[in-house]
Design a protein around this motif. Sequence first.
Motif, PDB file in Angstrom:
ATOM      1  N   GLY A   1     -42.520  17.626  41.028  1.00  0.00           N
ATOM      2  CA  GLY A   1     -41.876  17.124  39.827  1.00  0.00           C
ATOM      3  C   GLY A   1     -42.651  17.497  38.579  1.00  0.00           C
ATOM      4  N   ASP A   2     -42.295  16.874  37.477  1.00  0.00           N
ATOM      5  CA  ASP A   2     -42.946  17.092  36.193  1.00  0.00           C
ATOM      6  C   ASP A   2     -43.473  15.748  35.716  1.00  0.00           C
ATOM      7  OD1 ASP A   2     -43.785  17.683  33.659  1.00  0.00           O
ATOM      8  OD2 ASP A   2     -41.904  18.580  32.988  1.00  0.00           O
ATOM      9  N   SER A   3     -44.777  15.521  35.887  1.00  0.00           N
ATOM     10  CA  SER A   3     -45.340  14.202  35.540  1.00  0.00           C
ATOM     11  C   SER A   3     -45.315  13.936  34.038  1.00  0.00           C
ATOM     12  CB  SER A   3     -46.769  14.077  36.080  1.00  0.00           C
ATOM     13  OG  SER A   3     -47.573  15.174  35.704  1.00  0.00           O
ATOM     14  N   ASP A   4     -45.140  14.982  33.224  1.00  0.00           N
ATOM     15  CA  ASP A   4     -45.046  14.762  31.780  1.00  0.00           C
ATOM     16  C   ASP A   4     -43.745  14.071  31.392  1.00  0.00           C
ATOM     17  OD1 ASP A   4     -47.500  15.893  31.373  1.00  0.00           O
ATOM     18  OD2 ASP A   4     -46.737  17.855  30.753  1.00  0.00           O
ATOM     19  N   ARG A   5     -42.758  14.079  32.294  1.00  0.00           N
ATOM     20  CA  ARG A   5     -41.460  13.470  32.000  1.00  0.00           C
ATOM     21  C   ARG A   5     -41.342  12.054  32.547  1.00  0.00           C
ATOM     22  NH1 ARG A   5     -37.548  17.254  30.522  1.00  0.00           N
ATOM     23  NH2 ARG A   5     -35.897  15.920  31.361  1.00  0.00           N
ATOM     24  N   ILE A   6     -42.384  11.581  33.218  1.00  0.00           N
ATOM     25  CA  ILE A   6     -42.359  10.235  33.772  1.00  0.00           C
ATOM     26  C   ILE A   6     -42.644   9.223  32.666  1.00  0.00           C
ATOM     27  CG2 ILE A   6     -43.412   8.679  35.453  1.00  0.00           C
ATOM     28  CD1 ILE A   6     -41.712  10.949  36.626  1.00  0.00           C
ATOM     29  N   ASP A   7     -41.923   8.108  32.690  1.00  0.00           N
ATOM     30  CA  ASP A   7     -42.089   7.108  31.640  1.00  0.00           C
ATOM     31  C   ASP A   7     -42.126   5.718  32.251  1.00  0.00           C
ATOM     32  OD1 ASP A   7     -42.425   6.143  29.104  1.00  0.00           O
ATOM     33  OD2 ASP A   7     -40.633   7.109  28.274  1.00  0.00           O
ATOM     34  N   ALA A   8     -42.468   4.729  31.433  1.00  0.00           N
ATOM     35  CA  ALA A   8     -42.519   3.336  31.879  1.00  0.00           C
ATOM     36  C   ALA A   8     -41.160   2.927  32.438  1.00  0.00           C
ATOM     37  CB  ALA A   8     -42.921   2.435  30.714  1.00  0.00           C
ATOM     38  N   GLY A   9     -41.205   2.228  33.583  1.00  0.00           N
ATOM     39  CA  GLY A   9     -39.979   1.772  34.219  1.00  0.00           C
ATOM     40  C   GLY A   9     -39.486   2.669  35.326  1.00  0.00           C
TER      41      GLY A   9
END
Length: 348
Positions: free
Chosen positions: A129-137
């Motif tokens: 995946g792309d961990s830069d696109r992960i956000d809270a929730g």
Amino acid sequence: MPASPTVSFRSSWGCRATYATPTGPPRSSGSPATTAGWRPTRRRSAIRASGRRAPAAGLLVDQEGYVLSCDHLLRDEHDALAPLVDVELADQSHVTASIVGAEPTIDLAVLRIGDTTKLPPLPSGLELGDSDRIDAGHWAIALGDPPGPERVFRVGMVSSSPQRQCYQEQLSATGLQTSLDVPPGGLGGPVVDILGHVIGLSVQPPRAAGTAIQAPAAGSFTLPINLVANLLEALKVSQSRSSPWLGISVLETASFRRRPEAVSVTIPPSGVYVDDVFDPSPASRAGVRPGDFLLALGGHELRSVGDFQTWLYQLGIGTDVKLRLLRNGAPLEVVAPIEVRPESARPR
């Protein structure tokens, strides 16, 4: 979720590996595009060091036999890395792996299986995946397959995405902050999102200066997969087993632009911003200051924090490197040696 081949397996997800250690004392977080096609596997593994066994997991990266795991699980009480790894495959056969490189500061190790002809084909399914696109929730699921019948499956949520990409000074701000509490058997295993994309790697939490490598640490820490992918490529080339260090912490220029003080600063079109300098350090002795922009390292242009980390490893410990800086709009060049990070300079 499709079955995935492993490097041990009793199950289609696991592998068992024994790490043989010596008896005496004894490298943008990167672009996921360079590693497209990764397929994660968990492995049931056991580490044997000085008569002790510790459960662990890992991630089989590709058909070339590269495996990611935790650095601290491969070291004995003298901080010596295991010379060989015996890996059991699904058909009970064994192959030998060696350690390619390691970055003890972030508890990352890269291994490679010698005889890849025995590896099963990597299926489609779980992807990097792309961990830069992960956000809270967002959901976060930790997987692991330690020795015995136990399996690790922990479900949690992301509370904060990584706040910075450089781990040289604030390692805790580099990780994915989650509610996961991964047991020892899951360390080294992948963390995936709700779609099964690998977004991180479970490792030991950052330890304070002076803490022994093998000292147990409660909980876990999730390294973003973009950072891991960048360092994997750098460690393949450099084969470093220690932490290279100049003594500076850097930011992307885009991150610096959001700071109030950036209004009055001329920001170059490329390079990274030096936001902290350890003192003493190679950089401080060379005259590098917080507020400088680092434009090139060892003759290599820098366009991201990932570039800085890549060249720090590939130039390597013991190399005197030229740092091309911009200070108050004026160009400046200094030379500093890349050294092994001292224990007293562990990041927070």
